[in-house]
Write an enzyme that holds these catalytic residues in place. Structure first.
Site, PDB file in Angstrom:
ATOM      1  N   CYS A   1       0.758  -1.139   0.069  1.00 15.07           N
ATOM      2  CA  CYS A   1      -0.164  -0.166  -0.078  1.00 15.07           C
ATOM      3  C   CYS A   1       1.059   1.387   0.025  1.00 15.07           C
ATOM      4  CB  CYS A   1      -1.134  -0.090   0.954  1.00 15.07           C
ATOM      5  SG  CYS A   1      -2.397   0.937   0.861  1.00 15.07           S
TER       6      CYS A   1
ATOM      7  N   GLU B   1      -0.876  -8.426   5.173  1.00 15.75           N
ATOM      8  CA  GLU B   1      -0.581  -8.485   6.627  1.00 15.75           C
ATOM      9  C   GLU B   1      -1.809  -8.535   7.284  1.00 15.75           C
ATOM     10  OE1 GLU B   1      -0.078  -6.057   4.918  1.00 15.75           O
ATOM     11  OE2 GLU B   1      -0.521  -4.113   5.885  1.00 15.75           O
TER      12      GLU B   1
ATOM     13  N   HIS C   1      -3.252  -5.242   1.418  1.00 21.72           N
ATOM     14  CA  HIS C   1      -2.409  -5.310   2.740  1.00 21.72           C
ATOM     15  C   HIS C   1      -2.475  -6.979   3.110  1.00 21.72           C
ATOM     16  CE1 HIS C   1      -2.010  -1.343   4.465  1.00 21.72           C
ATOM     17  NE2 HIS C   1      -3.156  -1.254   3.729  1.00 21.72           N
TER      18      HIS C   1
HETATM   19  N1  GLN Z   1      -3.611   6.363   1.214  1.00 23.60           N
HETATM   20  C1  GLN Z   1      -2.137   6.093   1.783  1.00 23.60           C
HETATM   21  C2  GLN Z   1      -1.447   6.929   0.937  1.00 23.60           C
HETATM   22  O1  GLN Z   1      -1.674   7.455   0.154  1.00 23.60           O
HETATM   23  C3  GLN Z   1      -2.080   4.677   1.603  1.00 23.60           C
HETATM   24  C4  GLN Z   1      -2.789   3.824   2.610  1.00 23.60           C
HETATM   25  C5  GLN Z   1      -2.389   2.689   3.060  1.00 23.60           C
HETATM   26  O2  GLN Z   1      -1.178   2.400   3.187  1.00 23.60           O
HETATM   27  N2  GLN Z   1      -3.135   1.708   3.679  1.00 23.60           N
HETATM   28  O3  GLN Z   1      -0.162   7.050   1.295  1.00 23.60           O
END
Ligand code: GLN
Length: 186
Positions: free
Chosen positions: A84, A166, A164
């Site tokens: 992410c 995890e 994710h």
């Molecule tokens: N929205 C976050 C970003 O742009 C990422 C979200 C996440 O890691 N779950 O940094």
């Protein structure tokens, strides 16, 4: 085996717990480090950049000089997994040739769980204000898809996922990551 989770912001503990479970299951004698500074990245076999807020993690990594060390280690072949926000950062520091759209699905309330297709089989993907991989360039390859969209990419020792692993309880990604580390040492 020694794995560092970049621990300046985000869901660091969730990654540590997920890794511990896989170490136990595979009976690997491993060490997991909550890395708060660049010295803690010395002599690691793998690095995980967790989810969180990419701007914050990026700033803190840059202030501490961890970003430069991660780039250096990646170039030496250290296995890196970014989930992410971590995937956004891997693209920002140009360790993987992908173009990423931040917050591509909208706001926090638009977070969701959905099935993801990968070479390791189908798995549950948890998407939290997730980015989307808009473009795959040069050596980067598609690794995961949700419907028609690209949610994971791989380029040699770098794996970037917009979801994710995890948080889903499915250990396939972590097993794959550890397998890559073991294979790269053969
Ligand atoms: N929205 C976050 C970003 O742009 C990422 C979200 C996440 O890691 N779950 O940094």
């Amino acid at each position: 085996m020694k794995i560092a989770v970049i621990g300046v912001q985000g869901d660091v503990m969730e990654h540590i717990e997920a890794l511990k479970r896989v170490f136990n299951r595979l009976k690997i004698d491993g060490e997991i480090i909550w890395a708060r500074n660049k010295n803690e990245l010395q002599k690691v076999d793998g690095i995980i950049i967790p989810g969180g807020e990419s701007t914050t993690i990026g700033k803190l990594m840059s202030i501490s000089g961890m970003d430069k060390v991660v780039i250096e280690l990646a170039k030496q072949g250290t296995q890196i997994l970014g989930t992410c926000a971590g995937a956004i950062l891997l693209s920002n520091i140009k360790l993987i040739n992908i173009k990423v759209d931040r917050n591509a699905y909208g706001r926090q309330k638009d977070s969701f769980e959905a099935q993801v297709t990968t070479p390791l089989g189908k798995m549950d993907g948890v998407f939290i204000r997730a980015p989307l991989i808009k473009e795959i360039q040069k050596e980067a390859r598609v690794f995961a898809k949700h419907k028609k969209e690209i949610v994971g990419a791989e380029q040699d020792n770098i794996l970037a996922l917009t979801f994710h692993p995890e948080l889903s309880g499915d250990a396939k990604i972590f097993q794959y990551f550890l397998r890559k580390i073991i294979d790269s040492k053969k």
